[in-house]
Every structure is written in structure tokens, then in C-alpha cells.
Design a protein around this motif. Structure first.
Motif, PDB file in Angstrom:
ATOM      1  N   GLN A 168      -4.949  10.888  19.883  1.00 45.97           N
ATOM      2  CA  GLN A 168      -4.415  10.271  21.207  1.00 45.97           C
ATOM      3  C   GLN A 168      -5.453   9.008  21.651  1.00 45.97           C
ATOM      4  OE1 GLN A 168      -4.095  14.123  23.365  1.00 45.97           O
ATOM      5  NE2 GLN A 168      -2.102  14.046  23.111  1.00 45.97           N
ATOM      6  N   ALA A 169      -6.775   9.198  21.220  1.00 45.01           N
ATOM      7  CA  ALA A 169      -7.596   8.099  21.690  1.00 45.01           C
ATOM      8  C   ALA A 169      -7.450   6.913  21.076  1.00 45.01           C
ATOM      9  CB  ALA A 169      -8.924   8.567  21.488  1.00 45.01           C
ATOM     10  N   LEU A 170      -6.639   6.863  19.845  1.00 45.77           N
ATOM     11  CA  LEU A 170      -6.491   5.567  19.180  1.00 45.77           C
ATOM     12  C   LEU A 170      -5.071   5.086  19.617  1.00 45.77           C
ATOM     13  CD1 LEU A 170      -7.073   6.956  15.601  1.00 45.77           C
ATOM     14  CD2 LEU A 170      -8.334   5.494  16.852  1.00 45.77           C
ATOM     15  N   ILE A 171      -4.210   5.516  20.676  1.00 45.27           N
ATOM     16  CA  ILE A 171      -3.108   4.829  21.106  1.00 45.27           C
ATOM     17  C   ILE A 171      -3.400   3.463  21.820  1.00 45.27           C
ATOM     18  CG2 ILE A 171      -1.150   5.140  23.003  1.00 45.27           C
ATOM     19  CD1 ILE A 171      -1.042   8.148  22.324  1.00 45.27           C
ATOM     20  N   GLY A 172      -2.657   2.558  21.351  1.00 45.92           N
ATOM     21  CA  GLY A 172      -3.011   1.144  22.024  1.00 45.92           C
ATOM     22  C   GLY A 172      -4.023   0.456  21.243  1.00 45.92           C
ATOM     23  N   GLN A 173      -4.658   0.862  20.323  1.00 47.16           N
ATOM     24  CA  GLN A 173      -5.689   0.121  19.472  1.00 47.16           C
ATOM     25  C   GLN A 173      -4.738  -0.348  18.232  1.00 47.16           C
ATOM     26  OE1 GLN A 173      -9.215   2.161  18.332  1.00 47.16           O
ATOM     27  NE2 GLN A 173      -9.609   3.003  20.135  1.00 47.16           N
ATOM     28  N   ARG A 174      -5.267  -1.313  17.502  1.00 46.82           N
ATOM     29  CA  ARG A 174      -4.783  -2.084  16.386  1.00 46.82           C
ATOM     30  C   ARG A 174      -5.446  -1.546  15.237  1.00 46.82           C
ATOM     31  NH1 ARG A 174      -1.200  -6.472  17.075  1.00 46.82           N
ATOM     32  NH2 ARG A 174      -0.650  -6.836  19.180  1.00 46.82           N
ATOM     33  N   LEU A 175      -4.760  -1.229  14.116  1.00 41.23           N
ATOM     34  CA  LEU A 175      -5.550  -0.959  12.987  1.00 41.23           C
ATOM     35  C   LEU A 175      -5.191  -1.399  11.647  1.00 41.23           C
ATOM     36  CD1 LEU A 175      -5.264   3.034  13.203  1.00 41.23           C
ATOM     37  CD2 LEU A 175      -7.227   1.728  13.628  1.00 41.23           C
ATOM     38  N   ARG A 176      -5.936  -2.113  10.738  1.00 40.62           N
ATOM     39  CA  ARG A 176      -5.442  -2.636   9.596  1.00 40.62           C
ATOM     40  C   ARG A 176      -5.197  -1.404   8.774  1.00 40.62           C
ATOM     41  NH1 ARG A 176      -9.016  -5.520   5.111  1.00 40.62           N
ATOM     42  NH2 ARG A 176      -7.475  -7.190   4.614  1.00 40.62           N
ATOM     43  N   VAL A 177      -3.812  -1.648   8.167  1.00 40.29           N
ATOM     44  CA  VAL A 177      -3.073  -0.444   7.401  1.00 40.29           C
ATOM     45  C   VAL A 177      -2.742  -1.124   6.200  1.00 40.29           C
ATOM     46  CG1 VAL A 177      -1.128   0.951   7.556  1.00 40.29           C
ATOM     47  CG2 VAL A 177      -2.240   0.477   9.621  1.00 40.29           C
ATOM     48  N   LEU A 178      -3.075  -0.262   5.009  1.00 42.09           N
ATOM     49  CA  LEU A 178      -2.607  -0.441   3.590  1.00 42.09           C
ATOM     50  C   LEU A 178      -1.298  -0.036   3.417  1.00 42.09           C
ATOM     51  CD1 LEU A 178      -2.978  -1.600   0.827  1.00 42.09           C
ATOM     52  CD2 LEU A 178      -4.166   0.590   0.229  1.00 42.09           C
ATOM     53  N   VAL A 179      -0.505  -0.691   3.401  1.00 43.17           N
ATOM     54  CA  VAL A 179       1.063  -0.245   3.147  1.00 43.17           C
ATOM     55  C   VAL A 179       1.224   0.389   1.716  1.00 43.17           C
ATOM     56  CG1 VAL A 179       3.429  -1.028   2.753  1.00 43.17           C
ATOM     57  CG2 VAL A 179       1.956  -2.040   4.611  1.00 43.17           C
ATOM     58  N   GLU A 180       1.616   1.709   1.720  1.00 37.09           N
ATOM     59  CA  GLU A 180       1.945   2.208   0.367  1.00 37.09           C
ATOM     60  C   GLU A 180       3.461   2.369   0.012  1.00 37.09           C
ATOM     61  OE1 GLU A 180      -0.048   6.039   0.830  1.00 37.09           O
ATOM     62  OE2 GLU A 180      -1.893   5.349   0.093  1.00 37.09           O
ATOM     63  N   GLN A 181       4.028   2.410   0.913  1.00 39.14           N
ATOM     64  CA  GLN A 181       5.720   2.684   0.664  1.00 39.14           C
ATOM     65  C   GLN A 181       6.577   2.145   1.913  1.00 39.14           C
ATOM     66  OE1 GLN A 181       6.800   6.989   1.118  1.00 39.14           O
ATOM     67  NE2 GLN A 181       7.783   6.813  -0.963  1.00 39.14           N
ATOM     68  N   VAL A 182       7.522   1.522   1.418  1.00 40.87           N
ATOM     69  CA  VAL A 182       8.508   0.865   2.494  1.00 40.87           C
ATOM     70  C   VAL A 182       9.984   1.468   2.252  1.00 40.87           C
ATOM     71  CG1 VAL A 182       9.282  -1.230   3.428  1.00 40.87           C
ATOM     72  CG2 VAL A 182       7.123  -1.249   2.455  1.00 40.87           C
ATOM     73  N   GLU A 183      10.533   1.661   3.611  1.00 42.16           N
ATOM     74  CA  GLU A 183      12.017   2.204   3.625  1.00 42.16           C
ATOM     75  C   GLU A 183      12.541   1.130   4.401  1.00 42.16           C
ATOM     76  OE1 GLU A 183      12.125   6.190   4.271  1.00 42.16           O
ATOM     77  OE2 GLU A 183      11.095   6.798   2.546  1.00 42.16           O
ATOM     78  N   ALA A 184      13.822   1.314   4.881  1.00 37.39           N
ATOM     79  CA  ALA A 184      14.522   0.586   5.557  1.00 37.39           C
ATOM     80  C   ALA A 184      13.971   0.162   6.993  1.00 37.39           C
ATOM     81  CB  ALA A 184      16.234   1.062   5.924  1.00 37.39           C
ATOM     82  N   ASP A 185      13.553   1.358   7.712  1.00 36.84           N
ATOM     83  CA  ASP A 185      12.875   0.996   9.071  1.00 36.84           C
ATOM     84  C   ASP A 185      11.785   1.715   9.389  1.00 36.84           C
ATOM     85  OD1 ASP A 185      15.315  -0.297   9.998  1.00 36.84           O
ATOM     86  OD2 ASP A 185      16.365   1.574  10.497  1.00 36.84           O
ATOM     87  N   GLU A 186      10.988   2.074   8.058  1.00 28.82           N
ATOM     88  CA  GLU A 186       9.807   2.721   8.341  1.00 28.82           C
ATOM     89  C   GLU A 186       8.876   2.616   7.215  1.00 28.82           C
ATOM     90  OE1 GLU A 186       9.189   6.936  10.182  1.00 28.82           O
ATOM     91  OE2 GLU A 186       8.434   7.425   8.095  1.00 28.82           O
ATOM     92  N   ALA A 187       7.632   2.153   7.171  1.00 26.40           N
ATOM     93  CA  ALA A 187       6.821   2.137   6.155  1.00 26.40           C
ATOM     94  C   ALA A 187       5.710   3.161   6.210  1.00 26.40           C
ATOM     95  CB  ALA A 187       6.014   0.808   5.901  1.00 26.40           C
ATOM     96  N   VAL A 188       5.033   3.572   5.202  1.00 32.44           N
ATOM     97  CA  VAL A 188       3.861   4.565   5.289  1.00 32.44           C
ATOM     98  C   VAL A 188       2.705   3.884   4.629  1.00 32.44           C
ATOM     99  CG1 VAL A 188       3.237   6.873   4.502  1.00 32.44           C
ATOM    100  CG2 VAL A 188       5.565   6.522   5.335  1.00 32.44           C
ATOM    101  N   GLY A 189       1.630   4.199   5.279  1.00 32.57           N
ATOM    102  CA  GLY A 189       0.363   3.535   4.678  1.00 32.57           C
ATOM    103  C   GLY A 189      -0.941   4.378   5.365  1.00 32.57           C
TER     104      GLY A 189
END
Length: 95
Positions: free
Chosen positions: A16-37
Motif C-alpha cells: 500500500q505504501a507503493l500506491i502512486g509511485q512509479r516503478l520500472r517494470v520488466l514485461v514478461e507476458q502481454v495479453e489484450a488488456d493486461e501485461a505481467v511483469g
């Protein structure tokens, strides 16, 4: 079981302390409307993931930005005890 429940509460509070923060995310998997990284905080098969939601991003831009193996900048908008939900921000400069 009591220890697992206590740990889940701590994990949720930390996330919850991370809400509003920006993170650099390594993308692993992409679907139509969601990616997981994964962010710097997430080890494969041990930690949670960052679910990057497409939201209002144009599909063409989404497909250009989110490709497996690429990094994107994403803002954390919601959390679960183990996973983060984020939306796409601007792409960080290539390194």
C-alpha cells in the motif's frame, strides 16, 4: 496459519505504501488488456508480480510499449497482499 495471516497483513501494508509511485517494470507476458511483469522487488517464482493494466492507452501504443523483455515505467494504482496493479506511464530511456 496465524503466521501466514500476519505476514499477509504486513505484505499488504508494504504494498500500500507503493500506491502512486512509479516503478520500472520488466514485461514478461502481454495479453489484450493486461501485461505481467516484475519490478526490482520481485524475484521469479518467489515474489508477486506487477499487473500492468491497459486502461485508456490506445491499443497500438499498448502493443508498441509492452513487449516481453522490454522495460516500461508504470504507476502503482492498486495492490493486493502479493501483487501490484499499475498503469502504463512513459517509457524510460534506453540504457
Amino acid at each position: 496459519e496465524a503466521l501466514l495471516q500476519a505476514q499477509e497483513k504486513l505484505s499488504l501494508a508494504n504494498n500500500q505504501a507503493l500506491i502512486g509511485q512509479r516503478l520500472r517494470v520488466l514485461v514478461e507476458q502481454v495479453e489484450a488488456d493486461e501485461a505481467v511483469g516484475r519490478s526490482y522487488r520481485d524475484a521469479p517464482e518467489v515474489d508477486g508480480v506487477v499487473k500492468v493494466l491497459r486502461g485508456s492507452v490506445d491499443r497500438g501504443e499498448w502493443e508498441r510499449m509492452l513487449q516481453p523483455g522490454r522495460f516500461v515505467e508504470a504507476e502503482v494504482i492498486a495492490v493486493e497482499p502479493h501483487d501490484l496493479m499499475a498503469r502504463v506511464g512513459i517509457q524510460p530511456p534506453e540504457r
